[in-house]
Enzyme design. Structure first.
Site, PDB file in Angstrom:
ATOM      1  CG  ASP A   1      -1.499  -1.085   1.813  1.00  0.00           C
ATOM      2  OD1 ASP A   1      -1.144  -2.587   1.063  1.00  0.00           O
ATOM      3  OD2 ASP A   1      -2.503  -0.814   1.607  1.00  0.00           O
TER       4      ASP A   1
ATOM      5  CG  ASP B   1      -3.195  -3.887  -1.232  1.00  0.00           C
ATOM      6  OD1 ASP B   1      -4.646  -3.294  -2.124  1.00  0.00           O
ATOM      7  OD2 ASP B   1      -3.646  -4.630  -0.466  1.00  0.00           O
TER       8      ASP B   1
END
Ligand SMILES: *[C@@H]1O[C@H](CO)[C@@H](O)[C@H](O)[C@H]1NC(C)=O
Ligand SMILES: *[C@@H]1O[C@H](CO)[C@@H](O)[C@H](O)[C@H]1NC(C)=O
Ligand SMILES: *[C@@H]1O[C@H](CO)[C@@H](O)[C@H](O)[C@H]1NC(C)=O
Ligand SMILES: *[C@@H]1O[C@H](CO)[C@@H](O)[C@H](O)[C@H]1NC(C)=O
Ligand SMILES: *[C@@H]1O[C@H](CO)[C@@H](O)[C@H](O)[C@H]1NC(C)=O
Ligand SMILES: *[C@@H]1O[C@H](CO)[C@@H](O)[C@H](O)[C@H]1NC(C)=O
Length: 618
Positions: A400, A419
């Site tokens: 992320d 992500d």
């Protein structure tokens, strides 16, 4: 790994090692600073030696001041490769510990030879960047594309090299230089929502097909050998430590002892540092500031223990996760066992975060093995100030972007991310000037997973330069702006809260180049009001057979209050909860008036009929 790959790698290694160390005239001028690593290792296949830095097997980069265009200085071209040459291993350092049962979301990339190079330098005036290919293949100007593609930098070629003028910009410049003769086209195995990539170059590699068929839709086009240029203004003096008495100057090589220092600053000078795949920089509670000098290359991850009001990580060095396996679980010997709490974050803090801030500036983060950053504690009063920050080599799935806690300002960022990228889980956030290169999973903005009270969020000026999605998901929509269903119970549509509210949320000035996912994919877990989406350009939506192009906005119900549905626009002016303004696909403005918005039309806005009258586009 296939025999073709090994042969290719050996040829490159022998052909190029000799000139790797030779070109190293660096600039240390008032207006230009470049650097070099004497331990560059050209190796596209295996982990590099602990003391080495992976060097681009393909690109040599030099920089000249535009005012003195004949004086070129070398700027080290770093390289990162999928899985860092480790293969799909579960146990750090054990190249035999292949764990095919855990999908790391890398598939064909090593077999087709995907690599990502970057260089970073400091400048104070316009420069010319000279890029040549080490294999001698000449570059023709008509093949060069700079992304974001609207910058109009001057491109010339001379003697087979590309010469690109990069104007001085006080916010820095973060661009991808791409060559039309070296692109990889990602195709799905078939039509439908849940597919996977195929490749036609390595018969012994994964998902090989001898030839493509018309049933294999194109889902992304990317450089096979990416090259990113990060040009940064010189840092202001507050971003460079100047307190020798309180500074631990780390010694190059294997690092130990950061957990016992009593100093407040840990400084990595130029050179290579490593922690191995089973250790990381666990800082003692005295350490408030970690500095990465230009030319510092640190193979590790940083964990703060200080409760000081201001934590920092600054400098133009690299923090690299390349020695870790995917999802390295610190509590379980850094093996690949997913745990939101214990899998290694490249940045983490654990002390009392009440009233704390974290400033991160300049750093390049490479090869994160998991979510790149999380702080633990009462984060409701913890703010992040991130600028001139770069994330590269995020080939693994669960990679992320950073958390943005309340009051955060995050700007001038480059994110290669697998992500959720722009995570808006808290109120009072400004995120701006973000360049995104998105791989396979999750949307770009994410505001779902849990019921949330959110207000005053702005995400402005985002350039999406690549996206490649092999599948769509109704629970976890892939989109520019997304809200996943409940983390706790993803298949339930009744985990929303009619007592939670999202409002005053603005997404503005986005450009999505190439194939893009849908504009929005929202499973609302909270009521939504005054959500404004404006000035959005999507060059082309992904193929309709994959559903990646389809926006969704679904009614979710609250199981605790008699299954009342969460509301859109109940507390908005004119009850318009979602306002989409100036949204263009290709060159067509999408609007109610033009009647081109619905799921069968160009705009592909499949918004639940129950919300009719509560939203508008035009
Ligand atoms: C530059 O290259 C020369 C010759 O290869 C070498 O002796 C020297 O150490 C290098 N310097 C740096 C900073 O890499
Ligand atoms: C510091 O880390 C080392 C391992 O690198 C460990 O042996 C030692 O116990 C740690 N010390 C403290 C005070 O945590
Ligand atoms: C939290 O940080 C403070 C210094 O800011 C330190 O005195 C304290 O020991 C730290 N607590 C822990 C649990 O590390
Ligand atoms: C909204 O958030 C921004 C960014 O954190 C902040 O500067 C501003 O003060 C906030 N506005 C209000 C009304 O709280
Ligand atoms: C949101 O705030 C309301 C009060 O306005 C509160 O009742 C509710 O529990 C909060 N929900 C969440 C998920 O924080
Ligand atoms: C509409 O959005 C585009 C970006 O997609 C922008 O260039 C243009 O200026 C916007 N128009 C207005 C009137 O704001």
């Amino acid at each position: 790994m296939s025999s073709t790959q090994i042969i290719r790698g050996l040829l490159l290694a022998t052909a190029l090692l000799s000139d790797a160390a030779a070109q190293n005239t660096t600039a240390s001028l008032a207006n230009l600073n470049t650097w070099w690593h004497s331990t560059g290792e050209i190796n596209t296949l295996t982990p590099v030696q602990d003391g080495n830095v992976r060097q681009s097997h393909l690109y040599a980069v030099q920089v000249a001041l535009a005012s003195t265009p004949s004086d070129y200085y070398d700027s080290f071209a770093y390289e990162t490769i999928p899985r860092n040459g480790n293969g799909q291993i579960c146990i750090p350092g054990d190249l035999q510990s292949i764990c095919t049962g855990t999908d790391d979301q890398i598939s064909i990339e090593p077999a087709v030879g995907i690599t990502m190079a970057w260089t970073q330098f400091l400048y104070r005036s316009d420069v010319i960047v000279r890029i040549s290919r080490r294999n001698g293949q000449a570059i023709s100007a008509s093949d060069v594309v700079i992304r974001p593609s609207n910058l109009n930098f001057k491109i010339q070629t001379y003697d087979g090299a590309a010469l690109i003028t990069i104007p001085y910009n006080s916010n820095g410049v973060r661009v991808s230089i791409e060559f039309e003769d070296d692109l990889w086209t990602y195709r799905n195995a078939g039509q439908g929502e849940n597919s996977y990539y195929v490749q036609d170059v390595d018969p012994s590699g994964p998902n090989y097909v001898s030839s493509y068929t018309n049933d294999m839709p194109v889902v992304g086009v990317e450089p096979r050998n990416a090259l990113l240029i990060f040009a940064s203004p010189f840092p202001t003096s507050d971003l460079i430590p100047n307190d020798p008495g309180n500074t631990l100057e780390v010694t190059t090589g294997r690092v130990t002892g950061l957990n016992t220092t009593t100093k407040s600053i840990v400084s990595f000078g130029p050179g290579v540092y490593y922690f191995t795949g089973t250790d990381h920089a666990i800082l003692s509670s005295s350490v408030e500031w970690v500095y990465f000098a230009p030319g510092a290359y640190v193979k590790g991850a940083v964990q703060y223990a200080s409760g000081a009001t201001s934590l920092k990580a600054t400098g133009f060095g690299v923090l690299s996760g390349e020695q870790y396996v995917y999802q390295a679980n610190v509590a379980q010997g850094y093996q690949n066992v997913k745990s939101d709490a214990d899998s290694l974050h490249m940045w983490r803090g654990d002390n009392n975060t009440d009233g704390q801030t974290w400033t991160v500036h300049g750093v390049t983060l490479n090869a994160p093995p998991f979510n790149s950053m999380d702080f633990y504690g009462p984060v409701d009063t913890f703010s992040v100030y991130a600028s001139d920050y770069k994330q590269v080599g995020a080939f693994f799935g669960q990679t992320d972007g950073m958390e943005m806690y309340p009051g955060s300002h995050v700007h001038d960022i480059f994110y290669h991310a697998g992500d959720d990228v722009i995570k808006t889980y808290y109120s009072n956030i400004l995120a701006e000037r973000i360049t995104v290169w998105k791989t396979n999973n999750a949307p770009i903005i994410q505001f779902g997973w849990y019921q949330r009270n959110l207000t005053n969020i702005t995400v402005d000026s985002v350039d999406v330069i690549h996206c490649r999605y092999s599948s769509q998901s109704s629970e976890y929509p892939r989109a520019l702006i997304g809200s996943a269903a409940s983390y706790v119970d993803p298949t339930s549509t009744s985990d929303a809260s009619v007592y939670a509210f999202i409002s005053d949320y603005t997404v503005s000035n986005w450009r999505a180049e190439g194939l893009s996912p849908a504009l929005i994919g929202v499973n609302p877990l909270s009521n939504i009001d005054t959500f404004l989406v404006k000035n959005i350009w999507i060059e082309e939506l992904g193929p309709d057979t994959t559903q990646i192009d389809m926006s969704s906005f679904t009614v979710f119900t609250d199981s605790t209050s008699g299954n009342a549905a969460v509301q859109l626009g109940a507390s908005s002016p004119n009850n318009l909860g979602l306002i989409i303004q100036n949204f263009t696909v290709g060159s067509t403005l999408i609007s109610f008036a033009a009647n081109n918005w619905d799921s069968y039309s160009l705009g592909r806005l499949n918004i639940d009929g129950a919300y009719q009258g509560r939203w508008t586009v035009g």
